[in-house]
Design a protein around this motif. Sequence first.
Motif, mmCIF file in Angstrom:
data_model
loop_
_atom_site.group_PDB
_atom_site.id
_atom_site.type_symbol
_atom_site.label_atom_id
_atom_site.label_comp_id
_atom_site.label_asym_id
_atom_site.label_seq_id
_atom_site.Cartn_x
_atom_site.Cartn_y
_atom_site.Cartn_z
ATOM 1 N N LEU A 22 0.829 -1.201 0.000
ATOM 2 C CA LEU A 22 0.000 0.000 0.000
ATOM 3 C C LEU A 22 0.870 1.261 0.000
ATOM 4 O O LEU A 22 0.574 2.232 -0.704
ATOM 5 N N LEU A 25 2.267 1.962 -3.378
ATOM 6 C CA LEU A 25 1.265 2.635 -4.204
ATOM 7 C C LEU A 25 1.121 4.096 -3.787
ATOM 8 O O LEU A 25 1.008 4.995 -4.639
ATOM 9 N N TYR A 26 1.134 4.345 -2.490
ATOM 10 C CA TYR A 26 1.037 5.700 -1.930
ATOM 11 C C TYR A 26 2.192 6.567 -2.442
ATOM 12 O O TYR A 26 2.013 7.735 -2.813
ATOM 13 N N LEU A 71 -10.796 -0.077 2.144
ATOM 14 C CA LEU A 71 -9.501 -0.259 1.500
ATOM 15 C C LEU A 71 -9.628 -0.125 -0.014
ATOM 16 O O LEU A 71 -8.766 0.468 -0.679
ATOM 17 N N GLU A 72 -10.705 -0.661 -0.584
ATOM 18 C CA GLU A 72 -10.919 -0.579 -2.022
ATOM 19 C C GLU A 72 -10.974 0.872 -2.485
ATOM 20 O O GLU A 72 -10.349 1.246 -3.487
ATOM 21 N N VAL A 75 -7.448 2.383 -2.329
ATOM 22 C CA VAL A 75 -6.593 1.875 -3.402
ATOM 23 C C VAL A 75 -6.971 2.497 -4.748
ATOM 24 O O VAL A 75 -6.089 2.894 -5.526
ATOM 25 N N ALA A 79 -4.468 4.615 -6.938
ATOM 26 C CA ALA A 79 -4.114 4.075 -8.261
ATOM 27 C C ALA A 79 -4.420 5.081 -9.363
ATOM 28 O O ALA A 79 -3.723 5.133 -10.378
ATOM 29 N N ASP A 82 -1.437 7.245 -9.541
ATOM 30 C CA ASP A 82 -0.167 6.545 -9.757
ATOM 31 C C ASP A 82 0.487 7.035 -11.053
ATOM 32 O O ASP A 82 -0.152 7.051 -12.118
ATOM 33 N N ALA A 92 -7.030 -2.705 -7.597
ATOM 34 C CA ALA A 92 -7.907 -3.059 -6.469
ATOM 35 C C ALA A 92 -8.058 -4.572 -6.351
ATOM 36 O O ALA A 92 -8.082 -5.117 -5.236
ATOM 37 N N PHE A 95 -5.039 -5.951 -4.629
ATOM 38 C CA PHE A 95 -5.054 -5.677 -3.192
ATOM 39 C C PHE A 95 -6.125 -6.494 -2.478
ATOM 40 O O PHE A 95 -5.979 -6.807 -1.297
#
Length: 302
Positions: A22, A25-26, A71-72, A75, A79, A82, A92, A95
């Motif tokens: 995570l 991705l962050y 969480l979805e 993400v 994303a 990103d 997603a 993850f």
Amino acid sequence: MIRIPGEDDLPSGAHRNLLTNLHDLYRRAGFPGIKSISNASTCLNDNCDIISHQGVSNILSGKSIPRWSKLESLVIVLASLDVTRPEPRKVAQEFQSLWINLVAPPTTNNDTTASPPRILTNQDAQPSPIAVTAPTFKAGRGISTRIRRDLQLEAGGKCSVPNCGSETIELSHITRISQGGANKFGNLICLCPNHHAWFDRGRFSEQEIRLLKARFSWNQRRYSDVEIMWLGVFSKRGGTHFVHPSSDRASLHSLEADGYIELTDSGLDDSKDSMDTWRLTDMGTRLAAVWSDSGAPPTNIR
């Protein structure tokens, strides 16, 4: 910016794996602020959850194990920022696999054969405490007021698990949106936060939850005699398609509205001899599979 916990503070196992991925991705998203992430979550489609500032902080800092819906959303927002421009939904899905590894109960054998549905019992109504904060009634976006009302009436404003009695309820998708589920009455059920978490973790199977829906449908006479007849036919014989007089289309209204059947070929007119062709949806096929265990009487067909 929220930094990843130090090596000594990182959780272990699957939670560590989720958190490190995570934060990767962050980082690729440019370390957006938690307020901007939260605000962006309010602009996602109706199938995604809104995540608060504190929720973003708790997930990124590893302070809590999030619900998948939260969480979805996080993400998908990250994303979409990103720099490598991935497809947010595919990210997603990746993850979700990491999250399932975190929350799924350990397996004790390699038997993957599907077990028959069982009726949830009093023992199932005694979950161990799970730290969940929820309002009296929590409903996802994109679900109509009529469906929310019908779901509350179906379960009497309480959790649908027998003898639970909790009046703090959430709407749970029986088949997840990411797996093709829909915001239809037949794919939603009222669960308390604890039993919702149990379902998310695989403690209850989809078959078992659908059996609860079938029992409600029969006990409350939600469907017409014609609809009950067709459910009994498919429960006993299987199959997906059937024909029905066009002039009697109204008798199938509830099954259609709930998402269990759909019209595939309309008759040329509404005369007595004109016939419509209908099919069970995937959701309807799942309902028919547990209908005979719901308490509904068998259909007398050969």
